[in-house]
Enzyme design. Structure first.
Site, mmCIF file in Angstrom:
data_model
loop_
_atom_site.group_PDB
_atom_site.id
_atom_site.type_symbol
_atom_site.label_atom_id
_atom_site.label_comp_id
_atom_site.label_asym_id
_atom_site.label_seq_id
_atom_site.Cartn_x
_atom_site.Cartn_y
_atom_site.Cartn_z
ATOM 1 N N HIS A 23 0.880 -1.033 -0.016
ATOM 2 C CA HIS A 23 0.089 -0.167 -0.145
ATOM 3 C C HIS A 23 0.966 1.010 -0.140
ATOM 4 C CE1 HIS A 23 0.088 0.292 4.758
ATOM 5 N NE2 HIS A 23 -0.077 1.826 4.049
ATOM 6 N N ASP A 68 -0.322 -7.445 2.041
ATOM 7 C CA ASP A 68 0.172 -6.802 1.689
ATOM 8 C C ASP A 68 1.600 -6.286 1.953
ATOM 9 O OD1 ASP A 68 0.539 -3.239 1.692
ATOM 10 O OD2 ASP A 68 -0.310 -2.815 2.996
ATOM 11 N N SER A 158 4.441 2.000 8.149
ATOM 12 C CA SER A 158 3.836 1.324 6.999
ATOM 13 C C SER A 158 5.085 0.812 6.232
ATOM 14 C CB SER A 158 2.697 2.084 5.696
ATOM 15 O OG SER A 158 1.443 2.154 7.160
#
Ligand code: 4AZ
Length: 209
Positions: A23, A68, A158
C-alpha cells in the site's frame, strides 16, 4: 530498517532489495522515484546512505485486502545487514519490536526525523477479530498491540518491519506494518502482514526482480 521517501518504512531483505508494504507503492514496474535512506536513526544525519529505487514488485493479487507486501530493487546495493524473514509460523507469538519514523500519535501527520521503536505483544486472530471482525484476513495478517492501548505503529510506519529474535538469537522479521483503526487505541491492535505466510512468494519475487 530503511526509510522510504513517500513516507513509509522498509527492511533490507537483500543488499539491493527492500521489503515493504504494497500500500506504500503505486504499482509494479520500473520506478526510479523512490529514495531509500539507510544506515541512520536520524534522517537528517550527514551519515545517511541514500539510494534510489530501480524497480518495484507489488504482491501478486494485491487489491488492498491482505497481501500487503512489495519489493523494491535498488539502484545499487547498501552495505548494511539484511533482516531475515520468518519462513514458518513458529515465531508468530511472543513480544515483537516495531520501529519507524511515523506519527507519534493518531492524526499528527508529521512523522519524526528520529527513528523510534517499541515492544508489542502478539494478539491472537480470535481476539483481534473482536474488534476487526472479518476485516482481518486471518491467514495473511497478524495482530499485535496492548489491550490497554498507548503503544502502536501509526501513519508513516507502514512498510516497516515487525521483528523478534529467533531461537538462535538472530533477529527475524515476522510482520510488515500494514493498517489498523487509528493508532494505539485501547482494544484495537495494529495489523501486520504475516510474513511467514508469504515467505516463499517473497523469495521467488526477489529472485525475479
Ligand atoms: C497507517 O495509516 C497506519 N495502528 C499504520 C499502522 C496502524 C494504523 C495506521 C496501526 O499507515
Amino acid at each position: 530498517m530503511v526509510h522510504l521517501s513517500m513516507g513509509c518504512g522498509g527492511a533490507l531483505y537483500k543488499k539491493d532489495v527492500v521489503l515493504t508494504a504494497a500500500h506504500c507503492m503505486s504499482g509494479s514496474g520500473n520506478n526510479t522515484s523512490i529514495t531509500v535512506t539507510a544506515g541512520v536513526n536520524d534522517l537528517n544525519s550527514s551519515a545517511a546512505i541514500k539510494v534510489k529505487s530501480k524497480k518495484v514488485k507489488v504482491a501478486p493479487g494485491y487489491n488492498g485486502n491482505g497481501k500487503d507486501w512489495a519489493l523494491i530493487k535498488l539502484a545499487r546495493p547498501i552495505d548494511k545487514p539484511t533482516l531475515k524473514i520468518a519462513t514458518t509460523a513458529q515465531y508468530n507469538r511472543g513480544t515483537f519490536t516495531i520501529a519507524g519514523w511515523g506519527d507519534t500519535e493518531e492524526g499528527a501527520n508529521t512523522g519524526t526525523t528520529k527513528l523510534r521503536k517499541a515492544s508489542v505483544p502478539f494478539v491472537a486472530d480470535r481476539v483481534c477479530k473482536r474488534h476487526y471482525g472479518n476485516r482481518l484476513v486471518s491467514k495473511e495478517e497478524l495482530c499485535a498491540g496492548w489491550q490497554s492501548g498507548g503503544i502502536d505503529t501509526c501513519q508513516g510506519d507502514s512498510g516497516g518491519p515487525m521483528f523478534r529474535k529467533d531461537d538462535a538469537g538472530k533477529f527475524i522479521q515476522v510482520g510488515i506494518v500494514s493498517w489498523g483503526d487509528g493508532c494505539a487505541r485501547a482494544g484495537v491492535p495494529g495489523v501486520y502482514t504475516e510474513v511467514s505466510h508469504f515467505a516463499s512468494d517473497i523469495a521467488r519475487a526477489a529472485a525475479a526482480l
